[in-house]
Scaffold this active site. Structure first.
Site, PDB file in Angstrom:
ATOM      1  N   ARG A   1       0.970  -1.373  -0.147  1.00 33.20           N
ATOM      2  CA  ARG A   1      -0.064  -0.069  -0.122  1.00 33.20           C
ATOM      3  C   ARG A   1       0.949   1.156   0.084  1.00 33.20           C
ATOM      4  O   ARG A   1       0.618   2.187  -0.504  1.00 33.20           O
ATOM      5  CB  ARG A   1      -1.008  -0.027   1.274  1.00 33.20           C
ATOM      6  CG  ARG A   1      -1.717   1.246   1.419  1.00 33.20           C
ATOM      7  CD  ARG A   1      -3.018   1.221   2.385  1.00 33.20           C
ATOM      8  NE  ARG A   1      -3.004   0.267   3.391  1.00 33.20           N
ATOM      9  CZ  ARG A   1      -2.007   0.478   4.469  1.00 33.20           C
ATOM     10  NH1 ARG A   1      -1.296   1.658   4.621  1.00 33.20           N
ATOM     11  NH2 ARG A   1      -2.244  -0.498   5.450  1.00 33.20           N
TER      12      ARG A   1
ATOM     13  N   TYR B   1     -16.312  18.644 -13.565  1.00 31.54           N
ATOM     14  CA  TYR B   1     -16.953  17.434 -13.504  1.00 31.54           C
ATOM     15  C   TYR B   1     -18.053  16.867 -12.669  1.00 31.54           C
ATOM     16  O   TYR B   1     -17.705  17.377 -11.165  1.00 31.54           O
ATOM     17  CB  TYR B   1     -16.016  16.402 -13.484  1.00 31.54           C
ATOM     18  CG  TYR B   1     -16.353  14.851 -13.422  1.00 31.54           C
ATOM     19  CD1 TYR B   1     -17.103  14.175 -14.356  1.00 31.54           C
ATOM     20  CD2 TYR B   1     -15.838  14.008 -12.357  1.00 31.54           C
ATOM     21  CE1 TYR B   1     -17.579  13.078 -14.383  1.00 31.54           C
ATOM     22  CE2 TYR B   1     -16.249  12.740 -12.372  1.00 31.54           C
ATOM     23  CZ  TYR B   1     -17.161  12.243 -13.309  1.00 31.54           C
ATOM     24  OH  TYR B   1     -17.713  10.915 -13.322  1.00 31.54           O
TER      25      TYR B   1
ATOM     26  N   ASP C   1      -7.442  20.585 -12.905  1.00 34.10           N
ATOM     27  CA  ASP C   1      -7.741  19.313 -13.597  1.00 34.10           C
ATOM     28  C   ASP C   1      -7.459  19.477 -15.121  1.00 34.10           C
ATOM     29  O   ASP C   1      -7.981  20.213 -15.794  1.00 34.10           O
ATOM     30  CB  ASP C   1      -9.215  19.035 -13.498  1.00 34.10           C
ATOM     31  CG  ASP C   1      -9.672  17.836 -13.682  1.00 34.10           C
ATOM     32  OD1 ASP C   1      -8.931  17.093 -14.623  1.00 34.10           O
ATOM     33  OD2 ASP C   1     -10.609  17.004 -13.061  1.00 34.10           O
TER      34      ASP C   1
ATOM     35  N   LYS D   1      -8.521   8.677 -18.882  1.00 32.56           N
ATOM     36  CA  LYS D   1      -8.837   9.480 -20.255  1.00 32.56           C
ATOM     37  C   LYS D   1      -7.642   9.453 -21.068  1.00 32.56           C
ATOM     38  O   LYS D   1      -7.255   8.291 -21.483  1.00 32.56           O
ATOM     39  CB  LYS D   1      -9.425  10.914 -19.961  1.00 32.56           C
ATOM     40  CG  LYS D   1     -10.529  10.947 -18.729  1.00 32.56           C
ATOM     41  CD  LYS D   1     -11.780  10.131 -19.227  1.00 32.56           C
ATOM     42  CE  LYS D   1     -12.917  10.282 -18.453  1.00 32.56           C
ATOM     43  NZ  LYS D   1     -12.784  10.192 -17.017  1.00 32.56           N
TER      44      LYS D   1
END
Ligand SMILES: Cc1ncc(COP(=O)(O)O)c(C=O)c1O
Length: 384
Positions: free
Chosen positions: A50, A102, A176, A201
């Protein structure tokens, strides 16, 4: 000359070195949860997966280099990266959010972070006077998207940073950069403190993984984000890390084609007489075209258009042969999306109307197929 500084070379090599145990030129996918230690406190820098994983280290280094920052911190999704950025703030702090971010980002703020005492104001960040008016003494972050989805409005990143330096020096500027990709726009060079991506994306680019990353050049921010990444645990998996590494090896090639084909298609759409509006920052008719040319190297692969007739738009949406009707964007394949019934269904109708997101709007994610085939598909669909 340091050839490794050129973007195209960084796409292929940054963050990666041949595997020292075998010489494998491609970074292996390290499927492991833990690492053997030679003795108490004696290890190779890896203790538990992790906290660190060599495949994730490689993609973090790669994405950081592409954005021109020293530190990348990768997460399980774009929204997981966004949440980690919000966790840089405390309850009682204030966040300014672009008015057209978004929908999932807004939902995260409004339905989750606000419950922990984070205040927020939404504002059109392209309007500097409005942005100044939204700032409060406790504003700790401004998060904006440029270009926006699906209207492709722009914000002047350097101008926003200039304003914040003067009016809210403690506020971090987060951009972003999902829609532009670092090939087209590098917000850190324009003054942003942090860059955010849904790697789902353009960075991954093949519609086969979900992920997110934050990039910064500030060691203190990097340390805090790595702490949150490990403490909250929303890490990017080794397989997803590898897929993104594979994706960015061709980012420069893909983006050049996305840019060229989208511009060609936007011009073709604009020349038609049966459409009400075409939105693309690369068109001279775009109200912020001058800013687009100043701030962006290319204009990316997203084109929106409005037929002015909801019934016709619905018929068009169902007639495509090469474009697929689907949410998401930025993959090699072309997609068409009807924002009102798909990505923006949860945005209240009044807000949609204010933003120009009408029932008759379609958003194209122009892929890297042959552009003549894409035009032929559009022509037959628009004949509906
Ligand atoms: C601009 C933008 N930011 C963030 C996100 C969230 O990313 P993810 O879906 O990877 O969580 C998206 C998703 O569509 C997006 O379009």
């Amino acid at each position: 000359m340091d050839r490794a500084n050129h973007f195209d070379t960084l796409c292929i090599h940054a963050g990666q070195a041949p595997d020292p145990t075998s010489g494998a030129i491609m970074t292996p996918v390290f499927f492991t949860s833990t690492y053997v230690q030679e003795g108490l406190g004696k290890h190779k820098g890896f203790e538990y997966a992790r906290t660190r994983n060599p495949t994730r280290d490689a993609v973090e280094g790669n994405l950081a280099a592409l954005e021109g920052g020293r530190y990348g911190i990768a997460f399980a999704s774009g929204l997981a990266a966004t949440q980690a950025l919000f966790e840089l703030m405390d309850g009682g702090d204030h966040l300014v959010l672009g008015h057209n971010v978004y929908g999932g980002t807004f939902r995260l703020v409004d339905k989750v972070m606000a419950r922990f005492g984070l205040g927020y104001t939404q504002v059109d960040t392209s309007d500097l006077a409005a942005l100044r008016g939204a700032l409060k003494p406790n504003t700790k972050m401004v998060l904006l998207e440029t270009p926006t989805n699906p209207m492709l409005g722009l914000t002047d990143i350097a101008a926003v940073k200039g304003l914040l330096k003067e009016a809210a020096p403690e506020a971090l500027l987060v951009v972003d950069n999902t829609f532009a990709s670092p090939f087209n726009q590098r917000p850190l060079e324009l003054g942003a403190d942090l860059v955010l991506h849904s790697t789902t994306k353009y960075l991954n680019g093949h519609s086969d993984s979900v992920g997110g990353v934050a990039v910064t050049d500030d060691p203190a921010l990097s340390e805090r984000l790595h702490f949150i990444q490990n403490a909250a645990g929303a890490i990017l998996s080794p397989m997803e890390s590898w897929l993104i590494l594979r994706g960015t090896k061709t980012l420069h090639l893909r983006m050049a084609r996305h840019n060229a084909s989208a511009l060609h298609i936007a011009r073709w759409l604009e020349a038609r007489t049966d459409l009400k509006a075409v939105y693309y920052p690369g068109l001279e008719s775009h109200p912020q075209h001058a800013l687009a040319k100043r701030q962006m190297r290319g204009f990316s692969g997203i084109v929106s258009f409005d037929t002015g007739d909801a019934g016709r738009t619905a018929r068009i949406a169902e007639r495509f042969g090469i474009f697929s009707l689907a949410e998401s964007l930025g993959g090699v394949e072309s997609l068409v999306c009807h924002p009102v019934s798909m990505t923006h269904g949860s945005v209240p109708a009044a807000d949609r109307a204010r933003l120009g997101i009408t029932d008759s709007l379609l958003r194209l994610s122009v892929g890297v197929e042959d552009v003549e085939d894409l035009l032929a598909d559009l022509a037959q669909a628009l004949s509906a």
